[in-house]
Design an enzyme around this catalytic site. Sequence first.
Site, short mmCIF file in Angstrom:
data_model
loop_
_atom_site.label_atom_id
_atom_site.label_comp_id
_atom_site.label_asym_id
_atom_site.label_seq_id
_atom_site.Cartn_x
_atom_site.Cartn_y
_atom_site.Cartn_z
N LYS A 63 0.85 -1.19 0.00
CA LYS A 63 0.00 0.00 0.00
C LYS A 63 0.89 1.24 0.00
O LYS A 63 1.70 1.44 0.90
CB LYS A 63 -0.90 -0.02 1.23
CG LYS A 63 -1.78 1.22 1.32
CD LYS A 63 -2.79 1.12 2.43
CE LYS A 63 -3.62 2.39 2.51
NZ LYS A 63 -4.62 2.32 3.57
N ARG A 78 -10.81 9.92 1.94
CA ARG A 78 -10.69 10.56 3.26
C ARG A 78 -11.86 11.51 3.49
O ARG A 78 -12.28 11.70 4.63
CB ARG A 78 -9.32 11.23 3.39
CG ARG A 78 -8.21 10.19 3.44
CD ARG A 78 -6.81 10.75 3.53
NE ARG A 78 -5.82 9.70 3.32
CZ ARG A 78 -4.54 9.90 3.07
NH1 ARG A 78 -4.07 11.15 3.01
NH2 ARG A 78 -3.72 8.89 2.88
N LYS A 113 1.17 10.12 5.61
CA LYS A 113 1.28 8.72 6.06
C LYS A 113 2.58 8.08 5.57
O LYS A 113 2.67 6.85 5.50
CB LYS A 113 0.04 7.94 5.59
CG LYS A 113 -1.27 8.52 6.14
CD LYS A 113 -2.47 7.58 5.92
CE LYS A 113 -3.74 8.15 6.55
NZ LYS A 113 -4.89 7.23 6.46
N LYS A 149 -2.20 -1.43 -3.87
CA LYS A 149 -3.06 -0.26 -3.79
C LYS A 149 -2.24 1.01 -3.84
O LYS A 149 -1.24 1.08 -3.13
CB LYS A 149 -3.82 -0.34 -2.46
CG LYS A 149 -4.75 0.78 -2.18
CD LYS A 149 -5.38 0.60 -0.84
CE LYS A 149 -6.21 1.84 -0.56
NZ LYS A 149 -6.39 2.06 0.83
N SER A 172 -10.33 5.56 -4.61
CA SER A 172 -11.27 6.68 -4.75
C SER A 172 -10.82 7.72 -5.78
O SER A 172 -11.63 8.21 -6.56
CB SER A 172 -11.47 7.35 -3.39
OG SER A 172 -10.22 7.75 -2.84
N TYR A 185 -15.27 0.84 -6.85
CA TYR A 185 -16.55 1.51 -6.59
C TYR A 185 -17.51 1.31 -7.77
O TYR A 185 -18.69 1.59 -7.65
CB TYR A 185 -16.30 3.01 -6.33
CG TYR A 185 -15.39 3.21 -5.13
CD1 TYR A 185 -15.90 3.08 -3.84
CD2 TYR A 185 -14.03 3.45 -5.27
CE1 TYR A 185 -15.08 3.20 -2.73
CE2 TYR A 185 -13.19 3.56 -4.17
CZ TYR A 185 -13.73 3.44 -2.90
OH TYR A 185 -12.91 3.53 -1.81
C1 PBG Z 1 -7.54 3.33 5.57
C2 PBG Z 1 -7.80 3.20 4.12
C3 PBG Z 1 -7.60 4.14 3.09
C4 PBG Z 1 -8.12 3.57 1.94
C5 PBG Z 1 -8.58 2.30 2.27
N1 PBG Z 1 -8.35 2.07 3.61
C6 PBG Z 1 -7.10 5.53 3.15
C7 PBG Z 1 -5.74 5.82 3.58
O1 PBG Z 1 -4.91 4.95 3.77
O2 PBG Z 1 -5.49 7.01 3.80
C8 PBG Z 1 -8.20 4.26 0.61
C9 PBG Z 1 -9.27 3.77 -0.33
C10 PBG Z 1 -9.58 4.70 -1.45
O3 PBG Z 1 -8.93 5.73 -1.66
O4 PBG Z 1 -10.51 4.37 -2.20
N2 PBG Z 1 -6.30 3.07 6.02
#
Ligand code: PBG
Length: 333
Positions: free
Chosen positions: A202, A212, A225, A256, A282, A321
């Site tokens: 990730k 978010r 992060k 991801k 997203s 989605y």
């Molecule tokens: C939480 C999480 C995130 C996503 C999935 N689980 C956001 C992040 O890590 O800030 C993102 C999913 C998306 O953008 O569709 N840790």
Amino acid sequence: MRPTQAPYPAGRLRRLRSSAPLRAMVRETRLSVEDLIWPVFLCAGEGQQQEIASMPGVVRRSVDLTVEAAAEAADLGIPAICLFPYTDPDLKTEGCEEAWNPGNLTNRAIRAIKAQVPEIAVMTDIALDPYNSNGHDGIVVDGQIVNDETVEALVKMALAQAAAGADILGPSDMMDGRIGAIRKALEAAGHRNVTIMSYAAKYASAFYGPFRDAVGATGALKGDKKTYQMDPANSDEAMRLIERDLSEGADMVMVKPGMAYLDICRRVKETFGAPTFAYQVSGEYAMLEAAARNGWLDGDAVMQESLLAFKRAGCDGILTYYAPRVARLMKAG
Ligand code: PBG
């Protein structure tokens, strides 16, 4: 060894593209409804449906409407739904205690879906960000995201979700050692068939922005992060993370974001052969939808092309989605 391509006219490679049936016969990859996992957003209340400004066409739903949506997804043949809660700001704390409350929004939704739509698999997210007053995936002490204390909290969260009936747990926090700790705790509690899909590779990505907003973490998040999510420049590191998570007991792994990381998907599948999923996040959805809604791209066509690309890259499935929309399109033929 690859034979040398015959010279023209024998090498008229367009012959196999000359008609729809011939193209179908030689098609190497296919998208099927069974490849899809549908991420959905939850909100409190009853009969509630809220728009998300940066994700047009995606909504947050209260538990009752989420059960209805799960039933529709199951009817379309979608095998799994993945839950993300929008948590009331009053419930967010530095200790993130709401994350393992058996009665939190996610756990209530898991129970309701398992009771009323048992034919769909329920996946969850394991990370503290929806419950954290500072928006981080881990517990923050003196400005640092502390690993081992976070893992203890994640284990409690995982056990609460498993007890509620979750089929697939998705640790998305990127702490070290959480897969092993969660697997050990699941075994000890007798949850032997609860599967883990590790968000193993990730990346610290700007493509998560709209998510978010959807979970209400945008205003809360202080800083970035990058001390836990991966550097987008790295590929070898992704292999080390995947190997580590598989060895600790992950059943499936995830890359991801998706579209900008297809090289990672291919490498993971070729190296490990484990079930490999990609998350079309997203920001990818927002990007395609923005162009489609402006009439700049053909929305249905780019949706299908973008999802097929994940299959071609070697993925076994995709969190998207678009799941119900593409499923409906495929059903209509
Ligand atoms: C939480 C999480 C995130 C996503 C999935 N689980 C956001 C992040 O890590 O800030 C993102 C999913 C998306 O953008 O569709 N840790």
